[in-house]
Each structure stands twice: as C-alpha cells, then as structure tokens.
Enzyme design. Structure first.
Site, mmCIF file in Angstrom:
data_model
loop_
_atom_site.group_PDB
_atom_site.id
_atom_site.type_symbol
_atom_site.label_atom_id
_atom_site.label_comp_id
_atom_site.label_asym_id
_atom_site.label_seq_id
_atom_site.Cartn_x
_atom_site.Cartn_y
_atom_site.Cartn_z
ATOM 1 N N ASP A 18 0.818 -1.300 0.124
ATOM 2 C CA ASP A 18 0.392 0.146 -0.120
ATOM 3 C C ASP A 18 0.834 0.588 -0.291
ATOM 4 O OD1 ASP A 18 0.824 0.084 2.664
ATOM 5 O OD2 ASP A 18 -1.049 -0.620 3.566
ATOM 6 N N SER A 19 2.120 0.989 -0.202
ATOM 7 C CA SER A 19 3.495 2.159 -0.225
ATOM 8 C C SER A 19 2.386 3.050 -2.020
ATOM 9 C CB SER A 19 4.558 1.478 -0.800
ATOM 10 O OG SER A 19 4.710 0.879 -1.067
ATOM 11 N N ASP A 52 -0.765 -6.423 -0.314
ATOM 12 C CA ASP A 52 -1.064 -5.607 0.977
ATOM 13 C C ASP A 52 -2.554 -5.680 1.814
ATOM 14 O OD1 ASP A 52 0.475 -5.057 3.527
ATOM 15 O OD2 ASP A 52 0.998 -3.054 1.659
ATOM 16 N N LYS A 77 -0.762 -9.527 3.247
ATOM 17 C CA LYS A 77 -0.186 -8.792 4.371
ATOM 18 C C LYS A 77 -0.813 -7.896 4.980
ATOM 19 C CE LYS A 77 3.090 -5.939 3.893
ATOM 20 N NZ LYS A 77 3.001 -4.517 4.065
ATOM 21 N N GLU A 87 -1.109 -5.419 9.149
ATOM 22 C CA GLU A 87 -0.274 -4.784 10.236
ATOM 23 C C GLU A 87 -0.603 -5.452 10.799
ATOM 24 O OE1 GLU A 87 0.250 -0.439 9.012
ATOM 25 O OE2 GLU A 87 0.956 -0.794 7.203
ATOM 26 N N GLU A 92 9.359 -4.015 10.279
ATOM 27 C CA GLU A 92 9.676 -2.707 9.877
ATOM 28 C C GLU A 92 10.302 -1.394 11.472
ATOM 29 O OE1 GLU A 92 7.598 -0.849 7.639
ATOM 30 O OE2 GLU A 92 8.021 1.370 6.390
HETATM 31 O O1 KIV Z 1 3.607 -0.908 1.480
HETATM 32 C C1 KIV Z 1 4.744 -1.568 1.717
HETATM 33 O O2 KIV Z 1 5.224 -1.252 0.280
HETATM 34 C C2 KIV Z 1 5.478 -2.080 2.719
HETATM 35 C C3 KIV Z 1 6.676 -2.409 2.401
HETATM 36 C C4 KIV Z 1 7.671 -0.738 2.924
HETATM 37 C C5 KIV Z 1 7.481 -3.088 3.816
HETATM 38 O O3 KIV Z 1 4.869 -1.932 3.309
#
Ligand code: KIV
Length: 263
Positions: free
Chosen positions: A50-51, A89, A118, A120, A187
């Site tokens: 989600d970056s 994510d 993924k 959090e 992280e």
């Molecule tokens: O969203 C993302 O790209 C991440 C990485 C920074 C690990 O969670």
C-alpha cells in the site's frame, strides 16, 4: 540458490531458504513492466504494497489506498509474474474484523491473483490471522512501524526502542506465528530486536530498516531506483549508479543474498 517449482516460489521454499540461511530478496512493484523485470531478475517476493499510495498516487501516507486500488495493481503484477511469490497488502480498515478480513483477503487472491496477503498486526490481529490461515489464505504479518497507524503513532518513528515495547513485539511475533502466519515482516525496529525475533520464531522474518540479521530484506522499488516522489527513508539505498534498471535490481539481489545489504 533456491530451486523454482512450476508454480514459482512457494512458502515451503521460503521456509527452506530460512533453514539453509539463504537470504530472501524482496521488492515492491505495482505494475506489469516492473513486475516482469523483477521476476526475470530472480526476486523471491514481490509485494504489491500500500506504499503505492505514496509512490504511485503521490499521497503522504498509505491510509487513502482502497481495496479497488490494491486489486487493480495486484492484477497488473500477478499477470506478469511466474517466478516470484506475489504478496498483496490489505489496505487500511480492510481487516478490522474477521468477516471483512476474510472477504477482502479472498478478493485479493481471487480477483487480484495474490498468493499471500499482508496485514499490519498487533496482538489484536492474532484471531484474524488464525481465521485466514485456517481458510487456506497464506499470511504475512507486518510488525514494528505500521504505516497505516501513522495518525495514531504521530509520525514514522522507530518502534520497540524501550524494554516494554520490545517485549511486546517479541510476544506478538510468537503469537502471530502460533496463529498461523507464514512470514513476519518487521519494519523500523532496532537491529538487536529484529535479530532476537528472527532467532525466536521459526518462520521467515523479512526486515526493512531492521538490521542485517533477518532472514530477508525488502525495500520499496522506487527507493532503490532513486525516483521516490517524497522523502526517501534513511535505511533505503539507491542502486542506480550509472547502470540500467535491470543491473540495479540485480545488484540489490546480490547484496541481499550475500548479506552486504544492509550494512
Ligand atoms: O507497503 C509497503 O510497500 C510495505 C513495505 C514498505 C514493507 O509495507
């Protein structure tokens, strides 16, 4: 080197890599062109992070990213990938309870083509991880600095710096492993704590800004190419040193595998 099965890298192979002390090299990607380049370079894991809210959409956090955004970018990446394992994510609030977590993780796998999701995680997410895992959805649990909590944390700060919060992270890591998480991603935590977590759990631990003793490393693709629109995190490294993008990615993989990144 890891051997590749017909279906590409599997969670069993990642587990073998950990056991054989072969470092796992991971990068983010959000589109087919870069996904294909990373896949052909031999990246073990591609994360559709989600970056993308920051590096693709130009926002200041990941909070604005929606399920539709992530599904779209996961489809772009998974369509171009045959070697790397694709992790998608789960966006902000898409796993606030077991029902929406199951519904949204299913969409990421069925519509996006993700092979793992993924999320959090704190202790609160152990039940969700348990349920996803029991339903056959592989899970990567992201601990330490959790960017979706930015407005609660008040800034992107190193986590687990005092004894209580370090212990809490260690306990949460083992609880998430017990709940069925297949991978942990840590992280921005002190290297010594990341090393302790890696030693304590038996599943692969991928680090970002967490020192060199994790089982693998991940960075945001735009950070290694030096084209991040906003601020680049201090732990990132620009690999575009008078070379092609392919060469920069290969240099990153080589440094992760040989343990020369991070220093
Ligand atoms: O969203 C993302 O790209 C991440 C990485 C920074 C690990 O969670």
């Amino acid at each position: 080197m890891s051997s590749q099965s017909a279906m590409g890298i599997t969670i069993n192979q990642l587990q073998n890599m950990r056991e054989q002390h072969e470092k796992i090299a991971c990068l983010t990607a959000y589109d087919a062109a870069f996904a294909k380049l990373l896949d052909q370079a031999g990246i073990d894991i591609i994360l559709v992070g989600d970056s993308l809210g920051m590096v693709i959409q130009g926002n200041t956090s990941t909070v604005s990213v929606t399920m539709e955004d992530i599904i779209y970018h996961t489809m772009c990446v998974s369509s171009a990938t045959s070697h790397s394992l694709v992790i998608s994510d789960m966006p902000f609030m898409s796993y606030s309870n077991i029902d929406n977590a199951l519904h949204n993780a299913t969409r990421l796998m069925q519509e996006g083509g993700a092979q793992m999701v993924k999320l959090e995680a704190t202790q609160r997410q152990t039940e969700i991880v348990e349920e996803l895992s029991a339903c056959g959805i592989p899970v990567c649990a992201h601990l330490g600095l959790r960017p979706q909590y930015i407005h609660k944390l008040g800034g992107y700060k190193v986590q687990g710096t005092d004894t209580d919060s370090a212990n809490e992270l260690l306990i949460t890591s083992t609880a998430l492993e017990k709940a069925g998480a297949d991978i942990l991603l840590v992280e921005c935590i002190p290297a010594i704590l990341a090393a302790e977590i890696t030693k304590t759990v038996s599943i692969p631990v991928i680090g970002i800004g967490a020192g060199k003793d994790c089982d693998g490393q991940i960075l945001v693709l735009q950070d290694i190419l030096g084209i991040t629109p906003g601020k680049t995190p201090p732990f990132a490294k620009n690999y575009m040193q008078n070379c092609s993008i392919q060469q920069a990615v290969q240099n990153y993989i080589q440094e992760v595998k040989s343990g020369t990144f991070p220093t």
